[in-house]
Design a protein around this motif. Structure first.
Motif, PDB file in Angstrom:
ATOM      1  N   ARG A  20       4.424   2.158 -11.007  1.00 21.68           N
ATOM      2  CA  ARG A  20       3.847   2.583 -12.288  1.00 21.68           C
ATOM      3  C   ARG A  20       2.363   2.927 -12.136  1.00 21.68           C
ATOM      4  N   LEU A  21       1.679   2.257 -11.221  1.00 19.75           N
ATOM      5  CA  LEU A  21       0.285   2.601 -10.965  1.00 19.75           C
ATOM      6  C   LEU A  21       0.165   4.078 -10.579  1.00 19.75           C
ATOM      7  N   PHE A  22       1.030   4.536  -9.701  1.00 18.60           N
ATOM      8  CA  PHE A  22       0.976   5.924  -9.244  1.00 18.60           C
ATOM      9  C   PHE A  22       1.423   6.893 -10.343  1.00 18.60           C
ATOM     10  N   ARG A  23       2.498   6.558 -11.037  1.00 18.60           N
ATOM     11  CA  ARG A  23       3.009   7.489 -12.052  1.00 18.60           C
ATOM     12  C   ARG A  23       2.148   7.501 -13.317  1.00 18.60           C
ATOM     13  N   ASP A  24       1.855   6.324 -13.858  1.00 17.92           N
ATOM     14  CA  ASP A  24       1.249   6.253 -15.185  1.00 17.92           C
ATOM     15  C   ASP A  24      -0.276   6.252 -15.164  1.00 17.92           C
ATOM     16  N   THR A  25      -0.885   5.707 -14.116  1.00 15.53           N
ATOM     17  CA  THR A  25      -2.346   5.665 -14.043  1.00 15.53           C
ATOM     18  C   THR A  25      -2.902   6.835 -13.244  1.00 15.53           C
ATOM     19  N   LEU A  26      -2.324   7.103 -12.080  1.00 18.14           N
ATOM     20  CA  LEU A  26      -2.823   8.185 -11.236  1.00 18.14           C
ATOM     21  C   LEU A  26      -2.166   9.531 -11.565  1.00 18.14           C
ATOM     22  N   GLY A  27      -1.033   9.488 -12.232  1.00 16.61           N
ATOM     23  CA  GLY A  27      -0.411  10.715 -12.709  1.00 16.61           C
ATOM     24  C   GLY A  27       0.176  11.612 -11.646  1.00 16.61           C
ATOM     25  N   VAL A  28       0.624  11.029 -10.530  1.00 18.70           N
ATOM     26  CA  VAL A  28       1.193  11.860  -9.466  1.00 18.70           C
ATOM     27  C   VAL A  28       2.701  11.982  -9.647  1.00 18.70           C
ATOM     28  N   PRO A  29       3.283  13.134  -9.320  1.00 24.04           N
ATOM     29  CA  PRO A  29       4.728  13.311  -9.474  1.00 24.04           C
ATOM     30  C   PRO A  29       5.548  12.647  -8.377  1.00 24.04           C
ATOM     31  N   ASN A  30       4.918  12.442  -7.185  1.00 19.45           N
ATOM     32  CA  ASN A  30       5.634  11.835  -6.065  1.00 19.45           C
ATOM     33  C   ASN A  30       4.713  10.865  -5.330  1.00 19.45           C
ATOM     34  N   ALA A  31       5.249   9.707  -4.989  1.00 23.49           N
ATOM     35  CA  ALA A  31       4.467   8.690  -4.281  1.00 23.49           C
ATOM     36  C   ALA A  31       5.380   7.917  -3.338  1.00 23.49           C
ATOM     37  N   LEU A  32       4.787   7.424  -2.262  1.00 25.59           N
ATOM     38  CA  LEU A  32       5.538   6.800  -1.173  1.00 25.59           C
ATOM     39  C   LEU A  32       4.946   5.451  -0.817  1.00 25.59           C
ATOM     40  N   PHE A  33       5.798   4.450  -0.672  1.00 21.00           N
ATOM     41  CA  PHE A  33       5.395   3.135  -0.176  1.00 21.00           C
ATOM     42  C   PHE A  33       5.144   3.232   1.322  1.00 21.00           C
TER      43      PHE A  33
ATOM     44  N   ASN B 132       0.838  -1.190   0.000  1.00 16.80           N
ATOM     45  CA  ASN B 132       0.000   0.000   0.000  1.00 16.80           C
ATOM     46  C   ASN B 132       0.875   1.242   0.000  1.00 16.80           C
ATOM     47  N   GLY B 133       0.331   2.334  -0.543  1.00 16.65           N
ATOM     48  CA  GLY B 133       1.119   3.545  -0.665  1.00 16.65           C
ATOM     49  C   GLY B 133       0.240   4.758  -0.888  1.00 16.65           C
ATOM     50  N   VAL B 134       0.904   5.917  -1.014  1.00 23.72           N
ATOM     51  CA  VAL B 134       0.191   7.187  -1.185  1.00 23.72           C
ATOM     52  C   VAL B 134       0.953   8.058  -2.177  1.00 23.72           C
ATOM     53  N   GLY B 135       0.199   8.746  -3.011  1.00 20.36           N
ATOM     54  CA  GLY B 135       0.771   9.726  -3.924  1.00 20.36           C
ATOM     55  C   GLY B 135      -0.026  11.008  -3.837  1.00 20.36           C
ATOM     56  N   THR B 136       0.614  12.135  -4.142  1.00 18.47           N
ATOM     57  CA  THR B 136      -0.064  13.428  -4.036  1.00 18.47           C
ATOM     58  C   THR B 136       0.090  14.205  -5.334  1.00 18.47           C
ATOM     59  N   SER B 137      -0.950  14.973  -5.661  1.00 19.20           N
ATOM     60  CA  SER B 137      -0.920  15.798  -6.865  1.00 19.20           C
ATOM     61  C   SER B 137       0.066  16.939  -6.685  1.00 19.20           C
ATOM     62  N   ALA B 138       0.468  17.550  -7.797  1.00 17.84           N
ATOM     63  CA  ALA B 138       1.455  18.624  -7.745  1.00 17.84           C
ATOM     64  C   ALA B 138       0.974  19.817  -6.933  1.00 17.84           C
ATOM     65  N   ASP B 139      -0.345  20.080  -6.965  1.00 17.59           N
ATOM     66  CA  ASP B 139      -0.869  21.221  -6.207  1.00 17.59           C
ATOM     67  C   ASP B 139      -1.218  20.869  -4.766  1.00 17.59           C
ATOM     68  N   GLY B 140      -1.023  19.609  -4.390  1.00 18.66           N
ATOM     69  CA  GLY B 140      -1.256  19.196  -3.005  1.00 18.66           C
ATOM     70  C   GLY B 140      -2.709  19.052  -2.616  1.00 18.66           C
ATOM     71  N   ARG B 141      -3.618  19.208  -3.559  1.00 14.31           N
ATOM     72  CA  ARG B 141      -5.039  19.210  -3.207  1.00 14.31           C
ATOM     73  C   ARG B 141      -5.688  17.829  -3.305  1.00 14.31           C
ATOM     74  N   THR B 142      -4.967  16.861  -3.862  1.00 21.59           N
ATOM     75  CA  THR B 142      -5.499  15.503  -3.976  1.00 21.59           C
ATOM     76  C   THR B 142      -4.462  14.503  -3.491  1.00 21.59           C
ATOM     77  N   ALA B 143      -4.893  13.565  -2.668  1.00 20.74           N
ATOM     78  CA  ALA B 143      -4.035  12.456  -2.239  1.00 20.74           C
ATOM     79  C   ALA B 143      -4.674  11.161  -2.726  1.00 20.74           C
ATOM     80  N   TRP B 144      -3.865  10.310  -3.325  1.00 19.45           N
ATOM     81  CA  TRP B 144      -4.323   9.012  -3.815  1.00 19.45           C
ATOM     82  C   TRP B 144      -3.717   7.928  -2.941  1.00 19.45           C
ATOM     83  N   PHE B 145      -4.553   7.096  -2.356  1.00 20.47           N
ATOM     84  CA  PHE B 145      -4.097   5.952  -1.577  1.00 20.47           C
ATOM     85  C   PHE B 145      -4.455   4.686  -2.350  1.00 20.47           C
ATOM     86  N   ALA B 146      -3.530   3.756  -2.401  1.00 18.92           N
ATOM     87  CA  ALA B 146      -3.776   2.510  -3.133  1.00 18.92           C
ATOM     88  C   ALA B 146      -3.266   1.323  -2.336  1.00 18.92           C
ATOM     89  N   ILE B 147      -3.966   0.217  -2.475  1.00 13.62           N
ATOM     90  CA  ILE B 147      -3.548  -1.053  -1.886  1.00 13.62           C
ATOM     91  C   ILE B 147      -3.751  -2.136  -2.936  1.00 13.62           C
TER      92      ILE B 147
END
Length: 252
Positions: free
Chosen positions: A204-217, A177-192
């Protein structure tokens, strides 16, 4: 008749508004490149996203249900939750941890054993109206004033690039599971992931599907999710840090 129709429509709108959940977070099951995930989107303009570790007596909450009961005493409820980083046997966080502006664990800089030490690792930083994932070196340089923060690792995506240690032909698969955030900080995506996946595919799920610039395990085999909109409340051994969206309790 027109007046009666207007009154009925107005009454229906009131009922629908009363029945609508007091949060914007949504969760859905999806499949990407043959892998099954549950993905939750948190809107920082509307959702109250917080971190939780222990109660006023210092006892770790450990389970989503324990935390939800504690919130109920304050007229609140969990609308979504997920485990939020690695922890020791006593449930203390392995890395940096801030809750309600109070630092409970310092930043751990530099490489180390296990996934946490697979640098670059990073920090999820929550501030009023925004959420950001920083790699640890940037976090130490910028020193953002986080209301809540949790450190974990490795980073999955760093400024649009996958972690350099992730291999496309890896055979190491695990629940993640992990979390990624949008560039403007207004959206957080959590995935498991709902079965074992590689770090490469998960990133790749975070970068290519969710389109976030930074994501953390956040973690691996102990990863769990609370998503009442999906009738999902994962159980298991007691957790350390928990991240969750808090909303007014229904009927309050």
């Amino acid at each position: 008749m027109a007046a009666l129709h207007a009154r009925l429509c107005a009454a229906l709108l009131v009922l629908l508004a009363a029945a609508a959940p007091a949060w914007a977070v949504t969760c859905e099951d999806t499949r990407v490149d043959g892998n099954r995930y549950t993905i939750c989107r948190v809107d920082l303009d509307a959702d109250d996203l917080r971190l939780f570790l222990s109660d006023a007596d210092g006892t770790p909450y450990g389970h989503f249900s324990t935390l939800d009961r504690a919130l109920a005493r304050q007229g609140e409820q969990l609308a979504f939750a997920m485990n939020a980083g690695m922890y020791h046997e006593d449930r203390a966080p392995v890395g940096h941890y801030i809750e309600d502006g109070v630092e409970r664990m310092r930043v751990i800089a530099g490489p180390g054993p296990g996934n946490f030490g697979l640098v670059p690792n990073g920090v999820l930083c929550l501030r009023p109206g925004r959420a950001d994932v920083f790699d640890t070196s940037r976090y130490l340089t910028e020193r953002p004033r986080c209301t809540h923060a949790t450190q974990s690792g490795p980073m999955l995506v760093i400024d649009g690039k996958l972690h350099p240690r992730f291999l496309p032909d890896s055979t190491s698969r695990n629940i993640r599971n992990g979390v990624g955030t949008s560039a403007d900080g207004r959206t957080a995506w959590f995935a498991i992931s709902n079965h074992g996946v590689t770090f490469y595919d998960f990133a790749r799920l975070f970068r290519d599907t969710l389109g976030v610039p930074n994501a953390l395990f956040l973690d691996g085999s102990i990863s769990r999710l609370y998503a009442p909109m999906l009738d999902r409340d994962d159980s298991g051994r007691r957790m350390g840090p928990i991240v969750g969206v808090v909303a007014p309790r229904a009927g309050d």
